[in-house]
Design a protein around this motif. Structure first.
Motif, short mmCIF file in Angstrom:
data_model
loop_
_atom_site.label_atom_id
_atom_site.label_comp_id
_atom_site.label_asym_id
_atom_site.label_seq_id
_atom_site.Cartn_x
_atom_site.Cartn_y
_atom_site.Cartn_z
N GLY A 53 0.84 -1.19 0.00
CA GLY A 53 0.00 0.00 0.00
C GLY A 53 0.87 1.24 0.00
N SER A 54 0.27 2.39 0.23
CA SER A 54 1.02 3.65 0.20
C SER A 54 2.02 3.77 1.34
CB SER A 54 0.04 4.83 0.24
OG SER A 54 -0.71 4.80 1.43
N GLN A 55 1.81 3.06 2.44
CA GLN A 55 2.71 3.11 3.58
C GLN A 55 3.60 1.88 3.69
OE1 GLN A 55 2.97 5.73 5.86
NE2 GLN A 55 1.76 6.77 4.30
N GLY A 56 3.70 1.10 2.64
CA GLY A 56 4.52 -0.11 2.68
C GLY A 56 3.66 -1.36 2.66
N ARG A 57 4.11 -2.39 3.35
CA ARG A 57 3.42 -3.68 3.34
C ARG A 57 2.16 -3.61 4.20
NH1 ARG A 57 6.28 -9.48 3.76
NH2 ARG A 57 7.68 -8.39 2.39
N ASP A 58 1.01 -3.81 3.55
CA ASP A 58 -0.28 -3.81 4.25
C ASP A 58 -0.63 -5.18 4.81
OD1 ASP A 58 -0.70 -1.15 3.71
OD2 ASP A 58 -2.10 -1.49 2.07
N ALA A 59 -0.28 -6.22 4.05
CA ALA A 59 -0.64 -7.58 4.46
C ALA A 59 0.37 -8.55 3.85
CB ALA A 59 -2.05 -7.93 4.01
N THR A 60 0.45 -9.72 4.45
CA THR A 60 1.29 -10.79 3.94
C THR A 60 0.43 -12.04 3.86
OG1 THR A 60 3.24 -9.82 4.97
CG2 THR A 60 3.40 -12.12 4.30
N VAL A 61 0.48 -12.69 2.71
CA VAL A 61 -0.28 -13.92 2.51
C VAL A 61 0.72 -15.06 2.31
CG1 VAL A 61 -2.03 -15.09 1.11
CG2 VAL A 61 -2.11 -12.59 1.37
N VAL A 63 0.99 -19.67 2.56
CA VAL A 63 0.20 -20.90 2.49
C VAL A 63 0.73 -21.83 3.56
CG1 VAL A 63 -0.49 -22.86 1.06
CG2 VAL A 63 -0.19 -20.60 0.02
N GLU A 64 -0.15 -22.31 4.43
CA GLU A 64 0.23 -23.21 5.53
C GLU A 64 0.64 -24.55 4.93
OE1 GLU A 64 -0.84 -25.99 7.56
OE2 GLU A 64 0.69 -25.33 8.95
N ALA A 65 1.77 -25.06 5.35
CA ALA A 65 2.36 -26.25 4.74
C ALA A 65 1.49 -27.50 4.87
CB ALA A 65 3.74 -26.52 5.33
N CYS A 66 0.91 -27.73 6.03
CA CYS A 66 0.15 -28.97 6.25
C CYS A 66 -1.25 -28.92 5.66
CB CYS A 66 0.07 -29.28 7.75
SG CYS A 66 1.67 -29.60 8.48
N SER A 67 -2.00 -27.87 5.96
CA SER A 67 -3.40 -27.82 5.53
C SER A 67 -3.59 -27.19 4.16
CB SER A 67 -4.22 -27.01 6.54
OG SER A 67 -3.82 -25.65 6.51
N GLY A 68 -2.62 -26.39 3.72
CA GLY A 68 -2.77 -25.71 2.45
C GLY A 68 -3.67 -24.49 2.52
N CYS A 69 -4.04 -24.07 3.72
CA CYS A 69 -4.87 -22.87 3.89
C CYS A 69 -4.03 -21.63 3.65
CB CYS A 69 -5.44 -22.80 5.30
SG CYS A 69 -6.73 -23.98 5.63
N TYR A 70 -4.69 -20.59 3.13
CA TYR A 70 -4.04 -19.29 3.05
C TYR A 70 -4.01 -18.69 4.45
CZ TYR A 70 -4.84 -19.43 -2.01
OH TYR A 70 -4.85 -19.77 -3.33
N LEU A 71 -2.90 -18.10 4.83
CA LEU A 71 -2.79 -17.36 6.08
C LEU A 71 -2.59 -15.90 5.72
CD1 LEU A 71 -0.43 -19.76 8.07
CD2 LEU A 71 -2.92 -19.58 8.21
N VAL A 72 -3.53 -15.06 6.11
CA VAL A 72 -3.50 -13.64 5.77
C VAL A 72 -3.17 -12.86 7.03
CG1 VAL A 72 -4.79 -11.73 4.74
CG2 VAL A 72 -5.30 -14.08 4.04
N ALA A 73 -1.98 -12.27 7.06
CA ALA A 73 -1.53 -11.46 8.19
C ALA A 73 -1.64 -10.00 7.79
CB ALA A 73 -0.10 -11.81 8.57
N VAL A 74 -2.58 -9.29 8.43
CA VAL A 74 -2.82 -7.89 8.13
C VAL A 74 -2.02 -7.03 9.09
CG1 VAL A 74 -4.62 -6.12 8.01
CG2 VAL A 74 -5.13 -8.45 7.29
N ARG A 75 -1.41 -5.98 8.55
CA ARG A 75 -0.62 -5.07 9.41
C ARG A 75 -1.54 -4.49 10.48
NH1 ARG A 75 1.23 0.66 7.86
NH2 ARG A 75 0.21 0.06 5.96
N GLY A 76 -1.11 -4.62 11.73
CA GLY A 76 -1.89 -4.10 12.85
C GLY A 76 -3.07 -4.96 13.23
N GLY A 77 -3.13 -6.18 12.71
CA GLY A 77 -4.26 -7.05 13.02
C GLY A 77 -3.83 -8.49 13.22
N ASP A 78 -4.81 -9.34 13.26
CA ASP A 78 -4.57 -10.77 13.48
C ASP A 78 -4.31 -11.49 12.16
OD1 ASP A 78 -4.99 -10.50 16.21
OD2 ASP A 78 -7.16 -10.77 15.99
#
Length: 127
Positions: free
Chosen positions: A76-84, A86-101
């Motif tokens: 985003g305009s201030q740098g990295r907003d989120a990081t996505v 993939v969890e190795a075992c389940s294959g689920c996407y893990l979405v880590a939002v800046r300033g959040g869970d």
């Protein structure tokens, strides 16, 4: 990857390729909405000055390489907003939002990753 974060465990080449394909799907969805995202790969390389282990049937080991899981950085305009990732075992996407869970999204629903990021931007959590 940011230098202050711990490095994730090493994975094999097939896992890296599968995770990269999954992240490419999310990246295309984000790009289609005008959101900048970059896939990052971390590879550790090393060289040995002298062989640690001598194996008579093979040449001495002089280098090593290990791969780590790829990640998708949403910019985003201030740098990295989120990081996505993939969890190795389940294959689920893990979405880590800046300033959040970190939110888990089933691998069959990559459009929900887009929805999470769009909702984060609407809520004003990032500029």
């Amino acid at each position: 990857m940011d230098n202050h974060k711990p490095v994730p465990p090493c994975v094999d080449e097939a896992t890296v390729q599968a995770q990269d394909r999954a992240l490419a799907v999310v990246q295309r969805l984000l790009t289609g909405r005008g959101i900048c995202a970059h896939r990052h790969h971390t590879i550790s390389l090393g060289l040995f000055a002298t062989p640690e282990v001598i194996r008579p049937d093979r040449p001495p080991l002089r280098s090593w390489m290990s791969r780590h899981p790829p990640e998708l950085a949403v910019i985003g305009s201030q740098g990295r907003d989120a990081t996505v990732t993939v969890e190795a075992c389940s294959g689920c996407y893990l979405v880590a939002v800046r300033g959040g869970d970190t939110e888990a999204v089933r691998c069959e629903e990559p459009e929900k990753v887009l929805d999470l990021i769009l909702a984060m931007r609407r809520m004003g959590r990032t500029p």
